[in-house]
Design a protein around this motif. Structure first.
Motif, PDB file in Angstrom:
ATOM      1  N   PRO A   1       0.819  -1.213   0.000  1.00  0.00           N
ATOM      2  CA  PRO A   1       0.000   0.000   0.000  1.00  0.00           C
ATOM      3  C   PRO A   1       0.857   1.270   0.000  1.00  0.00           C
ATOM      4  CG  PRO A   1      -0.093  -1.124   2.137  1.00  0.00           C
ATOM      5  CD  PRO A   1       0.779  -1.955   1.263  1.00  0.00           C
ATOM      6  N   VAL A   2       0.305   2.324  -0.559  1.00  0.00           N
ATOM      7  CA  VAL A   2       1.015   3.613  -0.603  1.00  0.00           C
ATOM      8  C   VAL A   2       1.030   4.179   0.822  1.00  0.00           C
ATOM      9  CG1 VAL A   2       0.938   5.938  -1.629  1.00  0.00           C
ATOM     10  CG2 VAL A   2       0.113   3.945  -2.925  1.00  0.00           C
ATOM     11  N   ASN A   3       2.196   4.653   1.285  1.00  0.00           N
ATOM     12  CA  ASN A   3       2.223   5.131   2.677  1.00  0.00           C
ATOM     13  C   ASN A   3       1.582   6.516   2.823  1.00  0.00           C
ATOM     14  OD1 ASN A   3       4.134   7.144   2.203  1.00  0.00           O
ATOM     15  ND2 ASN A   3       5.822   5.683   2.420  1.00  0.00           N
ATOM     16  N   GLU A   4       1.277   6.857   4.063  1.00  0.00           N
ATOM     17  CA  GLU A   4       0.526   8.079   4.355  1.00  0.00           C
ATOM     18  C   GLU A   4       1.217   9.324   3.814  1.00  0.00           C
ATOM     19  OE1 GLU A   4      -2.537   8.796   5.408  1.00  0.00           O
ATOM     20  OE2 GLU A   4      -2.761   6.624   5.262  1.00  0.00           O
ATOM     21  N   ARG A   5       2.512   9.370   3.987  1.00  0.00           N
ATOM     22  CA  ARG A   5       3.278  10.552   3.588  1.00  0.00           C
ATOM     23  C   ARG A   5       3.153  10.775   2.081  1.00  0.00           C
ATOM     24  NH1 ARG A   5       7.546  13.931   4.792  1.00  0.00           N
ATOM     25  NH2 ARG A   5       8.998  14.031   3.056  1.00  0.00           N
ATOM     26  N   THR A   6       3.370   9.700   1.329  1.00  0.00           N
ATOM     27  CA  THR A   6       3.265   9.825  -0.130  1.00  0.00           C
ATOM     28  C   THR A   6       1.864  10.291  -0.519  1.00  0.00           C
ATOM     29  OG1 THR A   6       4.675   7.881  -0.137  1.00  0.00           O
ATOM     30  CG2 THR A   6       3.831   8.588  -2.275  1.00  0.00           C
ATOM     31  N   ARG A   7       0.871   9.766   0.179  1.00  0.00           N
ATOM     32  CA  ARG A   7      -0.513  10.150  -0.128  1.00  0.00           C
ATOM     33  C   ARG A   7      -0.702  11.648   0.063  1.00  0.00           C
ATOM     34  NH1 ARG A   7      -4.599   5.646   0.400  1.00  0.00           N
ATOM     35  NH2 ARG A   7      -3.285   3.830   0.512  1.00  0.00           N
TER      36      ARG A   7
END
Ligand code: ADP
Ligand code: MG
Length: 634
Positions: free
Chosen positions: A116-122
């Motif tokens: 899954p894409v991590n929070e920061r990247t999101r």
């Protein structure tokens, strides 16, 4: 052709519940007519989009639990675990819901392979919001899902630990309790190695072109009567139609209990609640307004009737008038969509000897109610072309010398094999009971008795009328039996499969072991039938799916396929009776005709006229369509 049911969108009622840590709903939102679709957002997360036609709400799926025990009734639920949100889906066409839930499960499992894409990247991505409808499940999705499951199973070898349990909040006692008690009913239970080692999509339902055309016409909302010879797949198609319509407002019925059972419905009489319908219209309306019955009439939007040939014309007219009165709508049949099916060249309604048979199409409401007549022409029960054309001739009441010769030749057929004798099809019900009882008595050896477990023992009569198996079954070694349910189609254990009891299992249950004509030997365990009784309550019977099969009545055989039959046609008294009997056989080799007289082959002249007219009208419609297309092409 594939039935149109693969879209990843369903239409249903939905209740969205926001739960607290002990599983109580803090907030609840009900959308009666919602559209739920599955897709991906800009980060490729799996998303459930719920829309009421104007506003929409998206739920990102992280960890889920699926509950699907009542999927056949169009109900299922999805619990989003970290968020503690429960989505309760109801009144969804069952086949679509099955497909949707399996798609959700497989896509979710397969997706676990991707990081899954991590929070920061999101947060930093700046990507515009997006919802892209999910692509159909591919082979690779199923493989990936199974790979992930195998991995999870090897990591959690303890039986009963499903994948979805991970990530459940440690303090969430209620959630854990739910998991233990309910997961055995969920799709997640399928994930356990002991139950179902691999995931797969539900078998795709393949309908012929003509069957698909009928299905699509029904889904367009028109009142349809579809007909066709015995074995053209009318009941098969009806089951697909039932699965494609919203369950709350769809009632599947048939003229007889046995026929109703084939499509998972009830008798038309049980639905209507007006007894024999012989009382005055006012009295029938009163009967239909009783609590429990009224609700059938008011909630019904789609009424399915199989084996319409056995429904009396006057009864049909009464129903039509009752429908208008109880529903308070003056449209034909009170605005209920009618999906009617059967073959008028098979058995007519059962009437007293003194009165004349009146078919439904002779009633005054038929033309008013039925907008469209369609015909299935491809016979699926038999494959031998010669046998099919012989049956067609019999259906139309034509018994040429050649047809008679072929039938007489079957007199010497040895249809017995491996101790399995032919089933005798009888014209009279009394002969059936006497034959089966006598033959069982004549067998040496110990008799074993099996008592049914009924949901409501007070309603034995109602259950008897709907269920194909008796409250009590007596068996002995050597008893000729017939399966009364599809147990495993791929192994030939289908409704009507013939066999013989070869022994009884040791132990307290003494279950019978049956050798079938298809070569399979099987221990027969109790099975369950569920019916809708008055007021929509469910009734059930648990019993062995077996019937004694030395003899059955032609009346009860209508709708069945039989492996090996013996027919005595000398006492045939109805038009269509010889045709119904003969068309049960899958091939000429499985048929033995005794004492045949060509005179017993009769088709009702009114029915022939009705079919002739129907074909003329269809040809006319086709011509005008061709003319139209010709002009269009000019
Ligand atoms: P009918 O009601 O017209 O007498 P049935 O519905 O009992 O016919 O169908 C006869 C046989 O053909 C059954 O064994 C049924 O499973 C099979 N059949 C009908 N349509 C299909 C189909 N589209 N695909 C596979 N089998 C079918
Ligand atoms: Mg049928």
């Amino acid at each position: 052709m594939l039935a149109k049911q693969l879209s990843p969108e369903i239409q249903s009622s939905i209740t969205i519940e926001y739960l607290n840590s002990s599983g109580q709903a803090l907030k609840r939102k009900v959308i009666r007519n919602s559209f739920i679709s599955l897709g991906r957002n800009e980060f490729r997360d799996l998303v459930l989009k719920v829309s009421d036609g104007k506003l929409q709400q998206n739920f990102v799926i992280k960890q889920i639990q699926l509950f699907t025990r009542f999927i056949r009734d169009g109900k299922a639920s999805v619990v989003l675990l970290p968020e503690n949100i429960q989505l309760l889906i109801s009144n969804c066409p069952a086949d679509k819901l099955k497909h949707f839930m399996k798609t959700l499960l497989i896509k979710h499992e397969a997706g676990k392979k991707e990081k899954p894409v991590n929070e920061r990247t999101r947060l930093l991505s700046g990507l515009p919001r997006m919802f892209e409808t999910i692509s159909p499940v591919q082979k690779k999705d199923v493989e990936q899902a199974n790979e992930m499951r195998a991995k999870a199973n090897s990591e959690t070898p303890v039986k009963g630990k499903g994948l979805s349990h991970k990530g459940v909040n440690g303090g969430n006692r209620c959630q854990q309790k739910r998991t233990r008690t309910e997961s055995s009913n969920s799709l997640i239970a399928d994930l356990r190695p002991s139950k179902k080692p691999t995931l797969s999509m539900p078998k795709q339902i393949r309908l012929s072109t003509e069957q698909s055309l009928v299905l699509n016409t029904v889904l367009s909302g028109r009142n349809v009567f579809f007909t066709g010879s015995a074995g053209t797949g009318k009941s098969y198609l009806l089951k697909r139609i039932v699965g494609a319509l919203p369950p709350k407002s769809t009632y599947a019925t048939a003229s007889t209990g046995v026929a109703a059972c084939h499509i998972g419905g009830t008798t038309l009489h049980a639905f209507a609640g007006i007894g024999s319908g012989k009382a005055s219209l006012e009295q029938c309306i009163e009967l239909a307004k009783r609590p429990g019955v009224r609700q059938h009439w008011t909630s019904c939007k789609h009424l399915i009737i199989d084996e319409i040939s056995m429904v009396e014309g006057e009864f049909f007219d009464k129903l039509e008038a009752v429908a208008r009165a109880v529903r308070g709508k003056d449209e034909p049949f009170g605005g209920i969509q009618l999906i009617v099916c059967g073959d008028f060249l098979q058995l007519p309604p059962v009437t007293q000897a003194s009165s004349q048979t009146k078919f439904c199409f002779q009633g005054k409401s038929w033309r008013k109610c039925i907008h469209l007549t369609m015909e299935l022409t491809e016979v699926r029960r038999q494959t031998d072309k010669n046998f099919i054309s012989l049956l067609q001739a019999i259906r139309l009441g034509r018994c040429t010398d050649d047809v008679a010769r072929q039938l007489l030749q079957t007199t010497n057929h040895k249809v017995e094999r491996d101790g399995i004798l032919a089933t005798r099809l009888c014209t009279h019900k009394d002969d059936v009971e006497i034959t089966n009882e006598r033959r069982l008595q004549q067998l040496p050896g110990e008799s074993h008795s099996y008592e049914a477990l009924d949901s409501d023992p007070m309603l034995v009569k109602t259950i008897n009328a709907q269920c194909p198996v008796n409250q009590q079954i007596q068996l002995k070694k050597g008893a000729q039996v017939m399966l009364a349910k599809n147990l495993d189609v791929s192994r030939g254990l289908v409704n009507g499969a013939r066999g013989v009891v070869i022994k009884f299992e040791e132990g307290n249950k003494n279950l019978p072991v049956v050798r079938f004509l298809c070569g399979v030997t099987e221990v027969i365990k109790p099975d369950r039938w569920v019916f809708k009784g008055h007021g929509g309550i469910y009734l059930s019977r648990q019993q062995l799916p077996l019937k004694l099969a030395w003899a059955i009545s032609i009346h009860k055989s209508q709708g069945m396929s039989l492996d090996c039959v013996e027919i005595s046609l000398s006492r045939v008294f109805e038009s269509g009776q010889a045709y119904v009997a003969l068309s049960r056989a899958r091939n000429l080799e499985g048929l033995r005709v005794m004492d045949f007289d060509p005179k017993v082959v009769r088709a009702n002249p009114y029915v022939l006229q009705f079919y002739h007219q129907m074909q003329k009208e269809r040809a006319l419609r086709q011509t005008s369509l061709d003319d139209f297309l010709d002009k269009e092409n000019c």
